[in-house]
Write a protein that holds these residues in place. Sequence first.
Motif, PDB file in Angstrom:
ATOM      1  N   GLN A   1      -4.583  -8.923   7.545  1.00  0.00           N
ATOM      2  CA  GLN A   1      -5.551  -9.717   6.801  1.00  0.00           C
ATOM      3  C   GLN A   1      -4.926 -10.942   6.141  1.00  0.00           C
ATOM      4  O   GLN A   1      -5.644 -11.851   5.715  1.00  0.00           O
TER       5      GLN A   1
ATOM      6  N   GLN B   1       6.488   1.342  -2.819  1.00  0.00           N
ATOM      7  CA  GLN B   1       5.202   1.812  -2.340  1.00  0.00           C
ATOM      8  C   GLN B   1       4.193   1.628  -3.457  1.00  0.00           C
ATOM      9  O   GLN B   1       4.259   2.287  -4.476  1.00  0.00           O
TER      10      GLN B   1
ATOM     11  N   GLY C   1       0.816  -1.212   0.000  1.00  0.00           N
ATOM     12  CA  GLY C   1       0.000   0.000   0.000  1.00  0.00           C
ATOM     13  C   GLY C   1       0.846   1.258   0.000  1.00  0.00           C
ATOM     14  O   GLY C   1       2.051   1.238   0.269  1.00  0.00           O
ATOM     15  N   GLU C   2       0.195   2.371  -0.286  1.00  0.00           N
ATOM     16  CA  GLU C   2       0.905   3.644  -0.349  1.00  0.00           C
ATOM     17  C   GLU C   2       1.213   4.188   1.031  1.00  0.00           C
ATOM     18  O   GLU C   2       2.162   4.948   1.202  1.00  0.00           O
ATOM     19  N   THR C   3       0.410   3.822   2.020  1.00  0.00           N
ATOM     20  CA  THR C   3       0.621   4.321   3.375  1.00  0.00           C
ATOM     21  C   THR C   3       1.004   3.166   4.293  1.00  0.00           C
ATOM     22  O   THR C   3       0.724   1.990   4.016  1.00  0.00           O
TER      23      THR C   3
ATOM     24  N   GLU D   1      -0.259   2.522   7.204  1.00  0.00           N
ATOM     25  CA  GLU D   1      -1.455   1.920   7.795  1.00  0.00           C
ATOM     26  C   GLU D   1      -2.066   0.875   6.872  1.00  0.00           C
ATOM     27  O   GLU D   1      -2.486  -0.199   7.316  1.00  0.00           O
ATOM     28  N   SER D   2      -2.106   1.162   5.573  1.00  0.00           N
ATOM     29  CA  SER D   2      -2.690   0.203   4.641  1.00  0.00           C
ATOM     30  C   SER D   2      -1.824  -1.047   4.515  1.00  0.00           C
ATOM     31  O   SER D   2      -2.337  -2.165   4.402  1.00  0.00           O
TER      32      SER D   2
ATOM     33  N   GLU E   1      -2.313  -3.138   7.651  1.00  0.00           N
ATOM     34  CA  GLU E   1      -3.641  -3.759   7.627  1.00  0.00           C
ATOM     35  C   GLU E   1      -3.647  -4.962   6.688  1.00  0.00           C
ATOM     36  O   GLU E   1      -4.278  -5.994   6.983  1.00  0.00           O
ATOM     37  N   ASP E   2      -2.928  -4.865   5.577  1.00  0.00           N
ATOM     38  CA  ASP E   2      -2.823  -6.017   4.670  1.00  0.00           C
ATOM     39  C   ASP E   2      -2.136  -7.190   5.350  1.00  0.00           C
ATOM     40  O   ASP E   2      -2.525  -8.342   5.156  1.00  0.00           O
TER      41      ASP E   2
ATOM     42  N   GLU F   1      -0.090   0.283  -4.647  1.00  0.00           N
ATOM     43  CA  GLU F   1      -1.475   0.143  -4.222  1.00  0.00           C
ATOM     44  C   GLU F   1      -1.695  -1.243  -3.632  1.00  0.00           C
ATOM     45  O   GLU F   1      -1.227  -2.236  -4.167  1.00  0.00           O
ATOM     46  N   PRO F   2      -2.409  -1.336  -2.516  1.00  0.00           N
ATOM     47  CA  PRO F   2      -2.656  -2.654  -1.932  1.00  0.00           C
ATOM     48  C   PRO F   2      -3.610  -3.458  -2.786  1.00  0.00           C
ATOM     49  O   PRO F   2      -4.583  -2.941  -3.315  1.00  0.00           O
TER      50      PRO F   2
END
Length: 481
Positions: free
Chosen positions: A64, A115, A52-54, A56-57, A60-61, A117-118
């Motif tokens: 999951q 970096q 992800g770009e951030t 936090e994302s 979170e991945d 996209e998730p």
Amino acid sequence: VLEKIGSESRISKDRGKIYFEVSTDNLFQIHLLRSVDNLFVVIQEFPHYQFGETKESVLEDFRQLAPQLLWDCPLKVWELNNSLKKRKGQRRKGSRGCGLGPEASRETGKIKVGQREPAPSDQSATNDPAHLGTELPIILSGASGDQPDEIEETSDAVAPGVVLSDQAKISPEGLLSDNDSRPAASEDEGKGLRRFRVTCNRSGEKHNFTSMEAAREFGGAVQDFFKWKADMTKFDVEILLNIHDNEVVVAIALTEESLHKRNITHFGPTTLRSTLAYGMLRLCKPQPTDIIVDPMCGTGAIPIEGALEFSQCYFLAGDNNILAVNRSVNNINSLQKKRLEKGRVTWGMPLDVVQWDICNLPLKTSSVDVIISDMPFGKRIGSRRKNWDLYPACLQEMGRVCRPETGRAALLTQDKKCFVKAMSRMGHLWRKSHTVWVNVGGLHAAVYLLKRTSLSLDRLFQRPRDSATSEEIPCKTGAKE
């Protein structure tokens, strides 16, 4: 791997790992590989993981990801590996049940890449329950400038401070039932919780998260999924999260500690890994009846490994330091004692250790087939300044005792500039055939494979006045600058 197990392997040179497939029937053979440091079974591999770009994302991945992995078959391999080790009596005293013994090892991650996209649902993944990998000393072929600089990080984190009293739903063999996608807390009460930790090994330039953060978030998800207990030191299961650029590999460790310590009990200031010693021996291709000498043996890692694996050769080791000689003798005696305790009939080893001066070896001229040695780097032992005198003298004396034409040598050093300069002065005795780059404790070193020239002994010691056309060949006394 192909020679001993008969399995094709995929080499990951950047991280010093190889991956290969093997049936569980041949699992015991994996532990017989002499050149591996650590073993692990791959749970799932993501060759092109989209971060992800951030931060936090990305985290979170990772949270999951744990419930989506196929854990059953890798855990069965882990259980089988433990049962094999238990039968051999190799488990640590602190281990319980079917778990691995406690081992607070150091893991490293390194900073690099990406970096993006998730896309957790679209991860291109490969999964093979019997897909095994081994961690090796990093041996690269190429120029010294080919490797990028990396910043090391350490992480062996799990979910912080969370201890659950619930019991996981586990089959009688200690594995998840095939009919259950998630473990329940009611079925395994009283059997004791399995302890685990997550270790993240990361390398990349542009990751927006640390190894500690990735291990913590992924470990928390594993704990929620299995209801296992997090323990940083007395763990049964060590889950590996290996991240290299945009590649992610999730695995379970099969070894409690590095296999490179298998022969050494008395360590010195610069003890060579047994796995690296085996690699140097193989590069020289020892033949039956070969006389192999390590003139700077230190703790005896090279001759001990050689005597165990190439028993039809004769090994002679020596050092000018009496403490190093004593360490080598003690390591040999400890190894012999272990073999007797296991009930093996031993007739000794084709190996002798003596004290000598590397610049004046008590050996006959042209009496040695192979010379293999870990030369002083000039850091912990000696100095770079002393190496300028030592290296030419060593090469000249090695050239004297080594057989012309057929003689060969494998010399490890990190002082590459000094070695190349010494080789330019000893070109009449040695020809460099190949260079293998190797990581030794974070130092970028090299193994130089040398071939003895056909220069005859008469030519070697011929005086300039005996022939008007012959060049003066430097002798040992002229090695110093």
